[in-house]
Design an enzyme around this catalytic site. Structure first.
Site, PDB file in Angstrom:
ATOM      1  CG  ASN A 228      -0.275   0.103   2.506  1.00  0.00           C
ATOM      2  OD1 ASN A 228       0.733  -0.562   2.738  1.00  0.00           O
ATOM      3  ND2 ASN A 228      -0.762   0.939   3.383  1.00  0.00           N
TER       4      ASN A 228
ATOM      5  N   PRO B 187       9.480  -7.266  -1.001  1.00  0.00           N
ATOM      6  CG  PRO B 187       9.840  -6.144  -3.023  1.00  0.00           C
ATOM      7  CD  PRO B 187      10.420  -7.203  -2.123  1.00  0.00           C
TER       8      PRO B 187
ATOM      9  CD  GLU C 249       5.520  -0.121  12.555  1.00  0.00           C
ATOM     10  OE1 GLU C 249       4.406   0.397  12.724  1.00  0.00           O
ATOM     11  OE2 GLU C 249       6.519   0.179  13.230  1.00  0.00           O
ATOM     12  CG  LEU C 250       1.006  -5.919  12.985  1.00  0.00           C
ATOM     13  CD1 LEU C 250       0.659  -6.898  14.086  1.00  0.00           C
ATOM     14  CD2 LEU C 250       1.562  -6.656  11.763  1.00  0.00           C
TER      15      LEU C 250
ATOM     16  CB  CYS D 295      -1.389   1.253   8.178  1.00  0.00           C
ATOM     17  SG  CYS D 295      -0.011   2.401   8.159  1.00  0.00           S
TER      18      CYS D 295
HETATM   19  P1  NAP Z   1      -0.345  -9.065   4.332  1.00  0.00           P
HETATM   20  O1  NAP Z   1      -1.243  -9.922   3.553  1.00  0.00           O
HETATM   21  O2  NAP Z   1      -0.084  -9.417   5.738  1.00  0.00           O
HETATM   22  O3  NAP Z   1       1.020  -8.997   3.497  1.00  0.00           O
HETATM   23  C1  NAP Z   1       2.075  -8.148   3.842  1.00  0.00           C
HETATM   24  C2  NAP Z   1       3.383  -8.714   3.312  1.00  0.00           C
HETATM   25  O4  NAP Z   1       3.641  -9.929   4.003  1.00  0.00           O
HETATM   26  C3  NAP Z   1       3.339  -9.059   1.824  1.00  0.00           C
HETATM   27  O5  NAP Z   1       4.590  -8.789   1.256  1.00  0.00           O
HETATM   28  C4  NAP Z   1       3.073 -10.547   1.847  1.00  0.00           C
HETATM   29  O6  NAP Z   1       3.542 -11.192   0.699  1.00  0.00           O
HETATM   30  C5  NAP Z   1       3.883 -10.955   3.064  1.00  0.00           C
HETATM   31  N1  NAP Z   1       3.506 -12.246   3.637  1.00  0.00           N
HETATM   32  C6  NAP Z   1       2.293 -12.826   3.723  1.00  0.00           C
HETATM   33  N2  NAP Z   1       2.390 -14.029   4.333  1.00  0.00           N
HETATM   34  C7  NAP Z   1       3.698 -14.211   4.653  1.00  0.00           C
HETATM   35  C8  NAP Z   1       4.431 -15.241   5.284  1.00  0.00           C
HETATM   36  N3  NAP Z   1       3.856 -16.337   5.738  1.00  0.00           N
HETATM   37  N4  NAP Z   1       5.754 -15.071   5.427  1.00  0.00           N
HETATM   38  C9  NAP Z   1       6.372 -13.964   5.003  1.00  0.00           C
HETATM   39  N5  NAP Z   1       5.727 -12.961   4.364  1.00  0.00           N
HETATM   40  C10 NAP Z   1       4.404 -13.072   4.207  1.00  0.00           C
HETATM   41  O7  NAP Z   1      -0.850  -7.561   4.353  1.00  0.00           O
HETATM   42  P2  NAP Z   1      -1.366  -6.695   3.130  1.00  0.00           P
HETATM   43  O8  NAP Z   1      -2.764  -7.038   2.847  1.00  0.00           O
HETATM   44  O9  NAP Z   1      -0.401  -6.751   2.029  1.00  0.00           O
HETATM   45  O10 NAP Z   1      -1.262  -5.221   3.727  1.00  0.00           O
HETATM   46  C11 NAP Z   1      -2.349  -4.550   4.253  1.00  0.00           C
HETATM   47  C12 NAP Z   1      -2.282  -4.571   5.760  1.00  0.00           C
HETATM   48  O11 NAP Z   1      -1.057  -3.991   6.188  1.00  0.00           O
HETATM   49  C13 NAP Z   1      -3.375  -3.749   6.407  1.00  0.00           C
HETATM   50  O12 NAP Z   1      -3.877  -4.450   7.510  1.00  0.00           O
HETATM   51  C14 NAP Z   1      -2.647  -2.499   6.846  1.00  0.00           C
HETATM   52  O13 NAP Z   1      -3.259  -1.834   7.926  1.00  0.00           O
HETATM   53  C15 NAP Z   1      -1.301  -3.036   7.200  1.00  0.00           C
HETATM   54  N6  NAP Z   1      -0.271  -1.999   7.151  1.00  0.00           N
HETATM   55  C16 NAP Z   1       0.251  -1.560   8.314  1.00  0.00           C
HETATM   56  C17 NAP Z   1       1.184  -0.532   8.312  1.00  0.00           C
HETATM   57  C18 NAP Z   1       1.755   0.011   9.588  1.00  0.00           C
HETATM   58  O14 NAP Z   1       2.698   0.775   9.503  1.00  0.00           O
HETATM   59  N7  NAP Z   1       1.226  -0.325  10.739  1.00  0.00           N
HETATM   60  C19 NAP Z   1       1.574   0.022   7.094  1.00  0.00           C
HETATM   61  C20 NAP Z   1       1.013  -0.459   5.929  1.00  0.00           C
HETATM   62  C21 NAP Z   1       0.090  -1.481   5.956  1.00  0.00           C
HETATM   63  P3  NAP Z   1       2.598 -12.142  -0.188  1.00  0.00           P
HETATM   64  O15 NAP Z   1       1.412 -11.319  -0.528  1.00  0.00           O
HETATM   65  O16 NAP Z   1       3.441 -12.492  -1.330  1.00  0.00           O
HETATM   66  O17 NAP Z   1       2.254 -13.328   0.619  1.00  0.00           O
END
Ligand code: NAP
Length: 540
Positions: A181, A205, A277-278, A311
Site C-alpha cells: 500500500n 516487497p 507494523e500492523l 494503515c
Molecule cells: P499481508 O497480507 O499481511 O502482506 C504483507 C506482506 O507480508 C506481503 O509482502 C506478503 O507477501 C507478506 N507475507 C504474507 N504471508 C507471509 C508469510 N507467511 N511469510 C512472510 N511474508 C508473508 O498484508 P497486506 O494485505 O499486504 O497489507 C495490508 C495490511 O497492512 C493492512 O492491515 C494495513 O493496515 C497493514 N499496514 C500496516 C502498516 C503500519 O505501519 N502499521 C503500514 C502499511 C500497511 P505475499 O502477498 O506475497 O504473501
C-alpha cells in the site's frame, strides 16, 4: 440526521483500457522502465514468474521472476559477506549515503510518482506523500544516525572508579517484509535505518508493488550503497517467508495483523527480535467546539488518501451530537467534490483500489453494513466505468455492531460517522477496539485536544490533522499499540531497534567484592550507606 442523496464523484481523464495499455502513456514508458528495474533481481531465480497488473487498467506492467528458498539463502549469504565491511565504515560515511538518497529522491521524483501510481493505482498527490515521506526519512537518518548511534556514557556503579558506556552494534542481516500500500515510503522507513545502523538488508516487497522498492534500491546504489548491502527478493510470502524468517537476524514486518501474529510465533521460536507494523481501525474524535468545515475537510484527507488503503487512515468518526448533522452534511459535500480518476497527473483527488481482492473486501464490507442497517450517505458503489478496481469514497451513518466493518479494518475508502454525547464516551468508544495504531482529535482548543489525545490508546495521535502531522514528523516514533503492532519505526527508536545494546564498564581501584581484610558485615554496611548516598546525589 440529514442524509444527502448518493451522488457520483466526478471523473478525470483516464489512462489505460484495452486500446491504451499503460505502457503507452505519453511520457511514461513504464513497461520498459519496469523491465529495467526487474532486471536488477532477475538473475538465477527459478520460481514461475508472475505478471503484475496495473490497477488503473488491469493490464500487465511487469513480469516478475520469483525466488525459491534456495535463492533466498544465497542472497542472505551474500548479505552476510558484505555486512562486516559495511558495518566497519564510519557511521558518518553510512549517513552520507542516506543524505544523498534524500536528494536523489527529490530530484527524480517524477519517475517515482509515475511508478507508484502505475503499480498502486493511487492519485498523484498521494504518490507524492510517499516521495516526501521517503525524502524526509532518508534526510532524518542522513543527519542524525551518527548522533543516535554514538556511544553513550552512563554513571558507573562506583563514581570515578567505574566508567560505563553503552555501545550499539548492528544486528547483522535484517529481513524486511513490506506490503503493497505504501511501497516507496515504507521501504524507505524500514530499510534505510537498518542500513544506517550497519546492517545489511534482504527485503521482500509485495509483488504488486515491487517496482517502487527496486527504484529506491537503484537510487541507493547511485548514492554509494555497496552492491549486496541491500538485496531485494521477489516471491510469495507463503513460498519464501519461512526461509526469510529463518535467515534473518532481525525481522521487520509491515502488513496485516493475522500475518504479523503468525510470523511472530515463528520468529519467537528462534529468539530473534522483530518489529511488527500492523493494521488499524483508526478513530477521529470531533469535539463540540471544532470548526466543522475544517474537520470535514480534514476527514476527507484522513479517510480517502490512497483510497483509504493507508494503515493510519481514519475509518470511524465520533462527532459531538450538537454538530453531528452539520458535520455529516459538510463531509458528504466535500466527499462528493472529490474527483476520481486514473491519470498520471494531479487532476484526480482519489485513485483506484489496488487489486481485485481489495475491491471485493470493500464492496462486501459496505454491502454487509447496509444490510445490517447502515445508511449510505454518499458513495457505496464500484466504478467499473473508470477502471476495474475503482470504488467511490463512501460515508456511512447508523452503522450497527452487527456490521463487519464496525470492528474490522476495511482498508478502503469507507468511513462510518457516529454521534456521541460526552467526551468521556467518545474516548471510550475510540478505545473500544483491538487496534491502536492512529487517532485524530479536532477542536479549536489545542491544549484540550492534546489532553484528549493522551487518553486515546494509539501509537500516534494527531490534533487537527488526520495522520500527516505524525506521519511526516519522522523524528517521532510511529507504530501501534495492542493488535496494531510491536515496536516503532522512525525516530531514534526506529534506528536503535536494529542494534544490539552492549554495556561496557571499566573498573578501577576498588573491586565490587569485599577485600580479604574487610569482613562482609562491615562491607555491606559501607555499601548500604554508599548506595543511600548515591540516591541523594544530584541527577546528571
Ligand atoms: P499481508 O497480507 O499481511 O502482506 C504483507 C506482506 O507480508 C506481503 O509482502 C506478503 O507477501 C507478506 N507475507 C504474507 N504471508 C507471509 C508469510 N507467511 N511469510 C512472510 N511474508 C508473508 O498484508 P497486506 O494485505 O499486504 O497489507 C495490508 C495490511 O497492512 C493492512 O492491515 C494495513 O493496515 C497493514 N499496514 C500496516 C502498516 C503500519 O505501519 N502499521 C503500514 C502499511 C500497511 P505475499 O502477498 O506475497 O504473501
Amino acid at each position: 440526521m440529514t442524509s444527502t442523496v448518493p451522488s457520483t464523484p466526478r471523473q478525470s481523464g483516464q489512462i489505460g483500457g484495452p486500446a491504451d495499455p499503460i505502457g503507452g502513456v505519453p511520457g511514461a514508458p513504464m513497461t520498459s522502465r519496469a523491465a529495467q528495474l526487474v532486471a536488477r533481481v532477475a538473475t538465477g531465480l527459478d520460481g514461475a514468474p508472475v505478471q503484475m497488473p496495473a490497477p488503473y487498467t488491469g493490464l500487465p506492467v511487469a513480469t516478475l521472476p520469483q525466488a525459491g528458498a534456495a535463492e533466498v539463502r544465497d542472497v542472505f549469504g551474500r548479505a552476510r559477506e558484505v555486512q562486516t565491511r559495511w558495518a566497519a565504515r564510519p557511521v558518518r560515511e553510512r549517513q552520507r549515503v542516506l543524505a544523498r538518497i534524500a536528494d536523489l529522491v527529490l530530484q527524480h521524483q517524477a519517475e517515482a510518482l509515475d511508478l507508484v501510481q502505475v503499480e498502486a493505482g493511487k492519485a498523484r498527490l498521494d504518490a507524492f506523500d510517499e516521495v516526501s515521506a521517503t525524502a524526509l526519512v532518508a534526510g532524518y537518518y542522513g543527519k542524525h544516525s551518527a548522533r543516535i548511534l554514538a556511544p553513550k556514557r552512563a554513571a558507573g556503579v562506583l563514581p570515578l572508579l567505574t566508567t560505563a558506556k553503552e555501545l550499539r552494534h548492528p544486528k547483522g542481516v535484517v529481513g524486511v517484509i513490506s506490503p503493497w500500500n505504501y511501497p516507496l515510503a515504507l521501504t524507505a522507513m524500514d530499510v534505510l535505518p537498518a542500513l544506517a545502523a550497519g546492517n545489511t538488508v534482504v527485503q521482500k516487497p509485495d509483488n504488486q508493488t515491487a517496482l517502487s522498492a527496486l527504484w529506491l534500491h537503484e537510487l541507493a546504489e547511485q548514492a554509494g550503497l555497496p552492491a549486496d548491502a541491500w538485496q531485494i527478493v521477489l516471491g510469495r510470502g507463503s513460498v519464501i517467508g519461512d526461509t526469510l524468517v529463518e535467515e534473518s537476524d532481525y525481522v521487520c514486518f509491515t502488513g496485516s495483523t493475522p500475518t504479523g501474529k503468525r510470523l511472530a510465533g515463528q520468529i519467537a521460536e528462534r529468539l530473534t527480535s522483530y518489529s511488527l507494523e500492523l493494521g488499524g481501525k483508526n478513530p477521529m474524535v470531533v469535539l463540540p467546539d471544532a470548526d466543522v468545515r475544517k474537520a470535514a475537510a480534514g476527514a476527507v484527507a484522513a479517510c480517502f488518501s490512497s483510497a483509504g488503503q493507508l494503515c493510519v487512515s481514519v475509518e470511524r468518526i465520533y462527532v459531538h451530537e450538537s454538530i453531528h448533522d452539520e458535520f455529516v452534511r459538510a463531509l458528504a459535500e466535500r466527499t462528493e467534490a472529490l474527483t476520481l480518476g486514473g491519470a498520471l497527473d494531479f487532476r484526480a483527488g482519489m485513485g483506484s483500489l489496488t487489486s481485485e481482492d481489495q475491491l471485493r473486501t470493500v464492496s462486501s464490507h459496505v454491502d454487509d453494513a447496509r444490510a445490517a442497517g447502515a445508511t449510505v450517505v454518499t458513495g457505496g458503489r464500484p466504478r467499473p466505468d473508470l477502471g476495474p478496481y475503482f470504488y467511490e469514497p463512501t460515508v456511512l451513518t447508523g452503522v450497527t455492531e452487527k456490521a463487519t466493518l464496525f470492528r474490522e479494518e476495511t482498508f478502503g475508502p469507507v468511513v462510518s460517522v457516529y454521534p456521541y454525547s460526552d467526551v468521556d464516551e467518545a474516548v471510550a468508544r475510540a478505545n473500544d477496539t483491538d487496534f491502536g495504531l492512529n487517532a485524530s482529535v479536532w477542536t479549536r482548543d489545542p491544549r484540550r485536544g492534546a489532553e484528549v489525545a493522551a487518553r486515546i490508546k494509539a501509537g500516534t495521535v494527531n490534533v487537527n490533522e488526520g495522520y500527516a502531522a505524525t506521519f511526516g514528523t519522522v523524528g517521532l516514533p510511529m507504530g501501534g499499540m495492542k493488535d496494531s503492532g510491536v515496536g516503532r519505526r522512525n525516530s531514534a527508536e526506529g534506528l536503535l531497534k536494529y542494534t544490539e545494546a552492549q554495556a561496557v564498564a571499566v573498573q578501577r581501584g576498588l573491586r565490587l567484592r569485599p577485600p580479604r581484610a574487610v569482613p562482609a558485615r562491615v562491607w555491606t554496611r559501607v555499601m548500604t550507606s554508599g548506595i543511600a548516598a548515591l540516591k541523594r546525589l544530584p541527577r546528571r
